[in-house]
Design a protein around this motif. Sequence first.
Motif, PDB file in Angstrom:
ATOM      1  N   PRO A   1       0.828  -1.213   0.000  1.00 24.35           N
ATOM      2  CA  PRO A   1       0.000   0.000   0.000  1.00 24.35           C
ATOM      3  C   PRO A   1       0.858   1.257   0.000  1.00 24.35           C
ATOM      4  CG  PRO A   1       0.084  -0.902   2.209  1.00 24.35           C
ATOM      5  CD  PRO A   1       0.886  -1.842   1.337  1.00 24.35           C
ATOM      6  N   SER A   2       0.227   2.373  -0.294  1.00 20.97           N
ATOM      7  CA  SER A   2       0.957   3.638  -0.397  1.00 20.97           C
ATOM      8  C   SER A   2       1.628   4.016   0.928  1.00 20.97           C
ATOM      9  CB  SER A   2       0.019   4.746  -0.860  1.00 20.97           C
ATOM     10  OG  SER A   2      -1.150   4.776  -0.066  1.00 20.97           O
TER      11      SER A   2
ATOM     12  N   VAL B   1       1.665  -2.114 -11.522  1.00 25.59           N
ATOM     13  CA  VAL B   1       0.790  -1.393 -10.591  1.00 25.59           C
ATOM     14  C   VAL B   1       1.557  -1.023  -9.319  1.00 25.59           C
ATOM     15  CG1 VAL B   1      -0.204  -3.493  -9.559  1.00 25.59           C
ATOM     16  CG2 VAL B   1      -1.465  -1.380  -9.456  1.00 25.59           C
ATOM     17  N   GLN B   2       2.505  -1.862  -8.949  1.00 29.50           N
ATOM     18  CA  GLN B   2       3.344  -1.525  -7.794  1.00 29.50           C
ATOM     19  C   GLN B   2       4.215  -0.304  -8.107  1.00 29.50           C
ATOM     20  OE1 GLN B   2       6.823  -4.048  -6.457  1.00 29.50           O
ATOM     21  NE2 GLN B   2       5.330  -4.682  -4.906  1.00 29.50           N
TER      22      GLN B   2
ATOM     23  N   GLY C   1      -4.734 -10.365   1.613  1.00 25.64           N
ATOM     24  CA  GLY C   1      -4.814 -10.744   0.207  1.00 25.64           C
ATOM     25  C   GLY C   1      -4.549 -12.223  -0.044  1.00 25.64           C
ATOM     26  N   ASP C   2      -3.815 -12.863   0.871  1.00 25.18           N
ATOM     27  CA  ASP C   2      -3.448 -14.274   0.661  1.00 25.18           C
ATOM     28  C   ASP C   2      -4.673 -15.158   0.480  1.00 25.18           C
ATOM     29  OD1 ASP C   2      -0.878 -13.434   1.006  1.00 25.18           O
ATOM     30  OD2 ASP C   2      -0.648 -14.241   3.031  1.00 25.18           O
ATOM     31  N   SER C   3      -5.655 -14.945   1.359  1.00 22.29           N
ATOM     32  CA  SER C   3      -6.814 -15.824   1.315  1.00 22.29           C
ATOM     33  C   SER C   3      -7.649 -15.584   0.059  1.00 22.29           C
ATOM     34  CB  SER C   3      -7.666 -15.621   2.569  1.00 22.29           C
ATOM     35  OG  SER C   3      -7.916 -14.250   2.772  1.00 22.29           O
TER      36      SER C   3
ATOM     37  N   LEU D   1      -5.433  -6.719  -7.094  1.00 20.10           N
ATOM     38  CA  LEU D   1      -6.332  -7.204  -6.049  1.00 20.10           C
ATOM     39  C   LEU D   1      -5.748  -6.952  -4.661  1.00 20.10           C
ATOM     40  CD1 LEU D   1      -9.020  -8.739  -5.964  1.00 20.10           C
ATOM     41  CD2 LEU D   1      -7.713 -10.862  -6.003  1.00 20.10           C
ATOM     42  N   ARG D   2      -4.479  -7.298  -4.493  1.00 21.55           N
ATOM     43  CA  ARG D   2      -3.844  -7.147  -3.184  1.00 21.55           C
ATOM     44  C   ARG D   2      -3.734  -5.676  -2.774  1.00 21.55           C
ATOM     45  NH1 ARG D   2      -1.087 -11.443  -0.850  1.00 21.55           N
ATOM     46  NH2 ARG D   2      -0.950 -13.355  -2.079  1.00 21.55           N
TER      47      ARG D   2
END
Lengths: 100, 300
Positions: free
Chosen positions: A51-52, A82-83, B121-123, B142-143
């Motif tokens: 996350p940011s 996207v990262q 996000g793993d699940s 998604l994550r």
Amino acid sequence: MPDLVTIKASQWVAPQRAVTDSAEDTAHAIVEQLRAGNSVEVDLTDVRGVPSSYFNLILIRIAEAHGLPTLERVTFRFASAVQRTTYERSAHAVRESFAA
Amino acid sequence: METLKLSGSFGDERTDLLRLCTELRPVTNKPDVQSWVFDLREVEKLGAFAASVLGAVYLSAVERGLRLSVHLPDGSPSLRSFAKDTGLEDLVATGVPAGSSSPRHTYVPLIQFFDSPWFLGDSVVALLGKYKRIDGDFEDYLRICISEAAQNVIDHAQSTVGGVMCCRYNEPDNRVSVCICDLGIGIAGSLQLGGKDMATFTQTLREKAQRGITSKSRPTNQGLGIRNMLDAVTGCGGDLVLLSSGHSFTIDTSVPFLKIGDGLVPRPPPGRSQASSLPRHRSGDFHARAGGMIFTCPIS
């Protein structure tokens, strides 16, 4: 010529760790390498869903310790496009907030 | 003792979420009532969004020491499966979510979190992995959505029950739905605590999405979380719903930015719900546009 040191970010990422803790530890390692005169590459290729907040904190800690221009000595190896976008957005915001 | 009786359909659509939050409002808005009966036996349909919101409200009631009696849906086999697969049955039996990272059938059971979004996000990835092969970019989309939504809860919500997540993969539609909610102070509340001067709540949210406005709950906040979520969801052609303190927002994927939803909730529960739904097309290739780029994700 400074050495380029690669840091694997995944060593500080664990399922139950707070993002801020992971980022603080990563930032500390980066700051220490910069202090030693090295350039740093942060390898994020095995870290997903960053996350940011993670990037914000790392970039701010580097800028606080060594100044905004030092960010040029830190590069990131990304896991996905996207990262990279997430990082670039944080870097832009941090630069703007430090310039203000 | 008061009875809260739900009936009808609470699927994964925004209007369902709005109606559910409105109907649950008395549970958080009547501090004098110490004993509640949740009667879900007449509902016709429940989805992942309903599971998350019901789970959060249930946890909040437990935390406040209320006496609860819950009648889970017992009609159709699908509703009985819902109660089991979402972990609602476990929650009612034990008072806490099972916290399992193992997906059940088409659901990721309710997960409660307080500190870390890394594992959430793993699940979801494990659930999708039971049905499809997903590529790295889609996985990261998604994550990141999940991480940003969860980090918002961690940073800003001040929710005593933390955040609650539930996820469903709808195989016929090839769509994954994720709902993350809390019962905290809401987006407007966190902005006000940060000393932000809001002309209106809707305007603030719109600006938050477009330019990045932050409550600075942490000194390092830059106000990028919701914007990143928006990009990730819309990049996959999905939908994003934000619901907080009386207003709802949704994404119209035909326009680039946030659109004010047409349904406003008069008095929803406190806190916020962040529900995202990502379609996965079945044409053999998955095409998603993000920032002008085309991603192709082969589906085996």
